[in-house]
Scaffold this active site. Structure first.
Site, PDB file in Angstrom:
ATOM      1  N   ARG A  22      94.193  17.723 -55.690  1.00  0.00           N
ATOM      2  CA  ARG A  22      93.419  16.652 -56.349  1.00  0.00           C
ATOM      3  C   ARG A  22      93.867  15.302 -55.779  1.00  0.00           C
ATOM      4  NH1 ARG A  22      96.781  15.218 -61.078  1.00  0.00           N
ATOM      5  NH2 ARG A  22      98.496  16.705 -61.103  1.00  0.00           N
ATOM      6  N   ASP A  59     106.401  24.740 -55.831  1.00  0.00           N
ATOM      7  CA  ASP A  59     106.962  23.483 -56.334  1.00  0.00           C
ATOM      8  C   ASP A  59     107.772  22.859 -55.203  1.00  0.00           C
ATOM      9  OD1 ASP A  59     108.445  21.481 -57.511  1.00  0.00           O
ATOM     10  OD2 ASP A  59     109.178  22.711 -59.177  1.00  0.00           O
ATOM     11  N   TYR A  71     110.954   5.757 -58.936  1.00  0.00           N
ATOM     12  CA  TYR A  71     109.762   5.939 -58.096  1.00  0.00           C
ATOM     13  C   TYR A  71     109.879   5.058 -56.851  1.00  0.00           C
ATOM     14  CZ  TYR A  71     104.813   6.242 -56.751  1.00  0.00           C
ATOM     15  OH  TYR A  71     103.639   6.459 -56.062  1.00  0.00           O
ATOM     16  N   LYS A 124     110.250   6.231 -52.817  1.00  0.00           N
ATOM     17  CA  LYS A 124     109.300   5.857 -51.764  1.00  0.00           C
ATOM     18  C   LYS A 124     109.995   5.069 -50.642  1.00  0.00           C
ATOM     19  CE  LYS A 124     105.755   7.869 -53.617  1.00  0.00           C
ATOM     20  NZ  LYS A 124     105.155   9.051 -52.976  1.00  0.00           N
ATOM     21  N   ILE A 150      95.088   3.405 -55.624  1.00  0.00           N
ATOM     22  CA  ILE A 150      94.052   4.375 -55.287  1.00  0.00           C
ATOM     23  C   ILE A 150      93.575   5.045 -56.584  1.00  0.00           C
ATOM     24  CG2 ILE A 150      93.468   6.343 -53.811  1.00  0.00           C
ATOM     25  CD1 ILE A 150      94.612   4.014 -52.159  1.00  0.00           C
TER      26      ILE A 150
HETATM   27  P1  NAP Z   1      97.877  12.839 -58.530  1.00  0.00           P
HETATM   28  O1  NAP Z   1      96.414  12.621 -58.640  1.00  0.00           O
HETATM   29  O2  NAP Z   1      98.727  12.759 -59.746  1.00  0.00           O
HETATM   30  O3  NAP Z   1      98.122  14.248 -57.781  1.00  0.00           O
HETATM   31  C1  NAP Z   1      99.444  14.674 -57.549  1.00  0.00           C
HETATM   32  C2  NAP Z   1      99.417  15.858 -56.623  1.00  0.00           C
HETATM   33  O4  NAP Z   1     100.773  16.275 -56.371  1.00  0.00           O
HETATM   34  C3  NAP Z   1      98.711  17.061 -57.226  1.00  0.00           C
HETATM   35  O5  NAP Z   1      98.052  17.751 -56.191  1.00  0.00           O
HETATM   36  C4  NAP Z   1      99.853  17.889 -57.778  1.00  0.00           C
HETATM   37  O6  NAP Z   1      99.570  19.279 -57.838  1.00  0.00           O
HETATM   38  C5  NAP Z   1     100.919  17.634 -56.731  1.00  0.00           C
HETATM   39  N1  NAP Z   1     102.275  17.875 -57.233  1.00  0.00           N
HETATM   40  C6  NAP Z   1     102.911  17.186 -58.215  1.00  0.00           C
HETATM   41  N2  NAP Z   1     104.145  17.693 -58.384  1.00  0.00           N
HETATM   42  C7  NAP Z   1     104.269  18.716 -57.517  1.00  0.00           C
HETATM   43  C8  NAP Z   1     105.304  19.632 -57.229  1.00  0.00           C
HETATM   44  N3  NAP Z   1     106.473  19.601 -57.882  1.00  0.00           N
HETATM   45  N4  NAP Z   1     105.099  20.552 -56.252  1.00  0.00           N
HETATM   46  C9  NAP Z   1     103.919  20.613 -55.595  1.00  0.00           C
HETATM   47  N5  NAP Z   1     102.890  19.770 -55.825  1.00  0.00           N
HETATM   48  C10 NAP Z   1     103.065  18.834 -56.779  1.00  0.00           C
HETATM   49  O7  NAP Z   1      98.537  11.784 -57.505  1.00  0.00           O
HETATM   50  P2  NAP Z   1      97.878  10.918 -56.349  1.00  0.00           P
HETATM   51  O8  NAP Z   1      97.539   9.598 -56.907  1.00  0.00           O
HETATM   52  O9  NAP Z   1      96.863  11.690 -55.614  1.00  0.00           O
HETATM   53  O10 NAP Z   1      99.169  10.694 -55.431  1.00  0.00           O
HETATM   54  C11 NAP Z   1      99.439  11.461 -54.266  1.00  0.00           C
HETATM   55  C12 NAP Z   1     100.596  10.800 -53.535  1.00  0.00           C
HETATM   56  O11 NAP Z   1     100.244   9.458 -53.216  1.00  0.00           O
HETATM   57  C13 NAP Z   1     101.874  10.718 -54.360  1.00  0.00           C
HETATM   58  O12 NAP Z   1     102.979  10.916 -53.522  1.00  0.00           O
HETATM   59  C14 NAP Z   1     101.866   9.294 -54.886  1.00  0.00           C
HETATM   60  O13 NAP Z   1     103.162   8.821 -55.160  1.00  0.00           O
HETATM   61  C15 NAP Z   1     101.235   8.580 -53.725  1.00  0.00           C
HETATM   62  N6  NAP Z   1     100.610   7.302 -54.076  1.00  0.00           N
HETATM   63  C16 NAP Z   1      99.594   7.226 -54.993  1.00  0.00           C
HETATM   64  C17 NAP Z   1      99.022   5.986 -55.273  1.00  0.00           C
HETATM   65  C18 NAP Z   1      97.875   5.808 -56.230  1.00  0.00           C
HETATM   66  O14 NAP Z   1      97.518   4.646 -56.504  1.00  0.00           O
HETATM   67  N7  NAP Z   1      97.260   6.858 -56.747  1.00  0.00           N
HETATM   68  C19 NAP Z   1      99.492   4.843 -54.630  1.00  0.00           C
HETATM   69  C20 NAP Z   1     100.531   4.957 -53.715  1.00  0.00           C
HETATM   70  C21 NAP Z   1     101.082   6.173 -53.432  1.00  0.00           C
HETATM   71  P3  NAP Z   1      98.906  19.955 -59.164  1.00  0.00           P
HETATM   72  O15 NAP Z   1      97.444  19.616 -59.111  1.00  0.00           O
HETATM   73  O16 NAP Z   1      99.190  21.391 -58.958  1.00  0.00           O
HETATM   74  O17 NAP Z   1      99.600  19.346 -60.341  1.00  0.00           O
END
Ligand code: NAP
Length: 267
Positions: free
Chosen positions: A17, A70, A170, A174, A203
């Site tokens: 996702r 995991d 966090y 990073k 995002i």
């Molecule tokens: P998200 O929508 O919360 O999705 C998190 C993803 O990580 C999901 O696919 C989840 O899998 C997986 N995940 C979480 N814990 C895990 C584990 N222990 N082992 C394997 N998979 C795991 O997050 P997102 O916003 O897409 O973020 C993705 C990355 O971008 C992250 O590293 C986040 O820190 C980074 N990021 C996000 C933003 C933002 O604004 N959204 C900004 C900067 C950086 P499940 O579906 O199975 O739970």
């Protein structure tokens, strides 16, 4: 990218996702087969999550496998690689995307060891050791004459350099990923394997859903971003696809900001 001779393989953690899904779909669009790592994958759920994304990839004419694992669990690292290799025989691109924010935000003077260890385990320790395993395999592939670009991507964040005192662990995780990128870029260059850090800004995903109103104000009405819109997962996906294609082959160690200009200093 695919010439019909050698399929290119992308392994994406957290591909079920959000940003990870956006990355998986852009990789499929540029001709890659993918392995999707998800901690909660459930084959009974096919309209969303990892198996939903698998169907979307297959609809694009590419192959996808789901690996339930995991990234924080030491016992899962080798299995992730083994399952990807069992499906495809090679890995050309590893995208360390899986990550979590805090379950609850604390002032950093109150941060608990439990929260710190959870976030660091998923966001930094897991990616380091998974990358170590995949890098060794990529070196073997390079020595065996596998052609085409091979690369490691670390999805960090603007939090690698932006202080948020209510989610210190966090930010630290990073910032650590930023150094992982530099280290692996340096170590793997002699083998022709690149490393890149992608720094997303704000995002639209589940991770930011809880703070949508706050960011709507800052982005749409305020002056936070030069480009006044939310980032979308495909914005990040397209940057990763450029790396996968080898478009940035002479830029190992590069940091790519996908943040609507957040990182610019303005006067
Ligand atoms: P998200 O929508 O919360 O999705 C998190 C993803 O990580 C999901 O696919 C989840 O899998 C997986 N995940 C979480 N814990 C895990 C584990 N222990 N082992 C394997 N998979 C795991 O997050 P997102 O916003 O897409 O973020 C993705 C990355 O971008 C992250 O590293 C986040 O820190 C980074 N990021 C996000 C933003 C933002 O604004 N959204 C900004 C900067 C950086 P499940 O579906 O199975 O739970």
């Amino acid at each position: 990218m695919s010439d019909g001779k050698e399929r290119r393989i992308g392994l994406v953690t957290g591909g079920s996702r959000g940003i990870g899904r956006g990355i998986v779909l852009e990789l499929a669009r540029c001709g890659m087969d993918v392995a999707i790592v998800s901690v909660s994958a459930d084959p009974a759920v096919t309209d969303r999550g990892a198996y939903g994304v698998k169907s979307e990839v297959e609809a694009l004419g590419r192959r996808a496998v789901v690996i339930k694992a995991d990234v924080a669990a030491e016992a899962d690292w080798q299995r992730i690689l083994d399952e990807a290799l069992a499906a495809y025989g090679a890995v050309d691109l590893l995208v360390n995307n899986a990550g979590v924010s805090l379950k609850q935000r604390f002032d950093m003077l109150e941060t608990t060891t439990e929260s710190y260890d959870r976030v660091m385990g998923i966001n930094l320790r897991g990616p380091f050791f998974l990358t170590q395993l995949v890098a060794r395999r990529m070196i073997e592939q390079a020595q065996a004459g596998r052609g085409g670009p091979m690369a490691i991507v670390f999805v960090s964040s603007i939090s690698a350099y932006t202080s948020s005192v209510n989610r210190a662990e966090y930010c630290i995780s990073k910032a650590g990923l930023a150094m992982c990128n530099a280290l692996f870029a340096d170590r793997l260059a002699e083998h022709g394997i690149g490393a890149y850090e992608i720094r997303p800004g704000i995002i639209a995903t589940d991770m930011t859903a809880g703070v949508k109103d706050k960011y709507d104000q800052l982005i749409l009405e305020g002056n936070l971003l030069p480009q006044k819109r939310w980032g979308q997962p495909e914005d990040v996906g397209r940057a990763v696809a450029a790396i996968a294609r080898g478009d940035l082959a002479y830029s190992t160690g590069q940091v790519i900001n996908v943040d609507g200009g957040f990182h610019l200093r303005r006067l």
